[in-house]
Design an enzyme around this catalytic site. Structure first.
Site, short mmCIF file in Angstrom:
data_model
loop_
_atom_site.label_atom_id
_atom_site.label_comp_id
_atom_site.label_asym_id
_atom_site.label_seq_id
_atom_site.Cartn_x
_atom_site.Cartn_y
_atom_site.Cartn_z
N GLY A 65 -0.94 -6.39 5.54
CA GLY A 65 -0.37 -5.14 5.05
C GLY A 65 0.50 -4.44 6.07
CE LYS B 93 -10.70 -5.17 -3.29
NZ LYS B 93 -9.30 -4.65 -3.21
CD GLN C 61 -8.71 -5.14 6.42
OE1 GLN C 61 -9.42 -6.05 6.02
NE2 GLN C 61 -7.51 -4.92 5.93
CG HIS D 195 -18.00 -4.12 -10.32
ND1 HIS D 195 -18.54 -3.84 -9.08
CD2 HIS D 195 -19.04 -4.52 -11.09
CE1 HIS D 195 -19.84 -4.07 -9.10
NE2 HIS D 195 -20.17 -4.47 -10.31
CG ASP E 238 -1.91 -1.19 1.14
OD1 ASP E 238 -2.33 -1.54 0.01
OD2 ASP E 238 -2.25 -1.77 2.19
CG ASP F 166 -6.60 -6.18 -4.43
OD1 ASP F 166 -7.71 -6.52 -4.87
OD2 ASP F 166 -6.44 -5.63 -3.32
N PRO G 16 -19.13 -6.98 -19.12
CG PRO G 16 -20.64 -8.78 -19.22
CD PRO G 16 -20.58 -7.28 -19.18
CG ASN G 17 -15.86 -6.38 -24.79
OD1 ASN G 17 -15.33 -7.40 -25.24
ND2 ASN G 17 -15.59 -5.17 -25.25
CB THR G 18 -14.95 -3.25 -19.90
OG1 THR G 18 -15.61 -2.48 -20.92
CG2 THR G 18 -13.88 -2.40 -19.25
#
Length: 238
Positions: A211, A64, A191, A66, A13, A62, A69-71
């Protein structure tokens, strides 16, 4: 201590290449893999992946993904071209998106592990309720993990608290990657659903993400070795 398949992943990080590589040079690739997230990748670009790989480390990218679908498929393919060990997508993007990501890897002899993100470890039941999700975090994880397996993901990112039930329902081969891991010598930070390395491995986690207990330690290698010792206790059953 030589571990050919390190189960420990250190989250890098950082926002500059210099600070990142200064830390990386103090770590041991036989003890850990390294995770590159949005901040570091956005600041430094794909070159930081290559520089870390040159130092002997496997990379968990990492980001993520979202999107439509094609992208997402194109993004996952780009990650595979970088030679990363693991890449992830959001399970909440849906089955079509995850299947497109899987199909994007079909032409690769050596494929990265394709992992789905379920519920972020910082999210509580109250946080989910504020988003209009009326089930508990554990129930939402179960739903998304089942969808991820149906969409041919290799595993999921989830809290260690959910691992036992997920392994029971989805099978031992379905990988569990667990952030929110805090060694016995560290605090909880931000967290909320956490376990120690020993507890997480005994629960059935396959890979542990840590981390700040390493990256902000006065002696990062010593901190890494301490965590490895905690993990070894789990494997010895003590």
């Amino acid at each position: 201590m030589n571990i050919p398949d390190p189960q420990l992943v250190i989250a890098l990080d950082f926002d500059t290449q210099e600070s990142c590589l200064e830390l990386v040079d103090q770590l041991d690739p036989t003890l850990c893999r390294l995770k590159i997230g949005k901040e570091l990748f956005t600041s430094c670009g794909p070159k930081i992946v290559e520089k870390i790989q040159w130092k002997g480390f496997d990379v968990f990218l990492d980001l993520k993904f979202h999107d439509i679908p094609n992208t997402v498929a194109k993004a996952v393919k780009a990650a595979a071209e970088l030679g990363v060990w693991m890449v992830n997508v959001h399970a909440s993007g849906g089955e079509k998106m995850m299947l497109a990501a899987r199909e994007a890897l079909e032409g690769y002899q050596v494929k990265p592990l394709l992992i789905a993100v379920t519920v972020l470890t910082s999210m509580s039941d109250e946080d989910l309720k504020a988003l209009g999700i009326t089930v508990t975090a554990a129930e939402q994880v179960q739903r998304l993990a089942a969808l991820a397996k149906q969409a041919q993901m290799d595993g999921v990112v989830c809290s260690a608290q959910e691992v036992v039930q997920l392994k029971a329902s989805l099978g031992e081969e379905f990988k569990m990657i667990t952030p929110g891991i805090r060694p016995s010598f560290a605090g909880n930070d931000d967290q909320t659903r956490i376990m120690t390395p020993e507890q997480a491995l005994k629960a059935g986690s396959d890979y542990l993400v840590v981390g700040r207990p390493v990256t902000q330690a006065d002696d990062p290698l010593r901190a890494l070795e301490q965590i490895a010792a905690e993990m070894a206790r789990a494997s010895l059953g003590s």
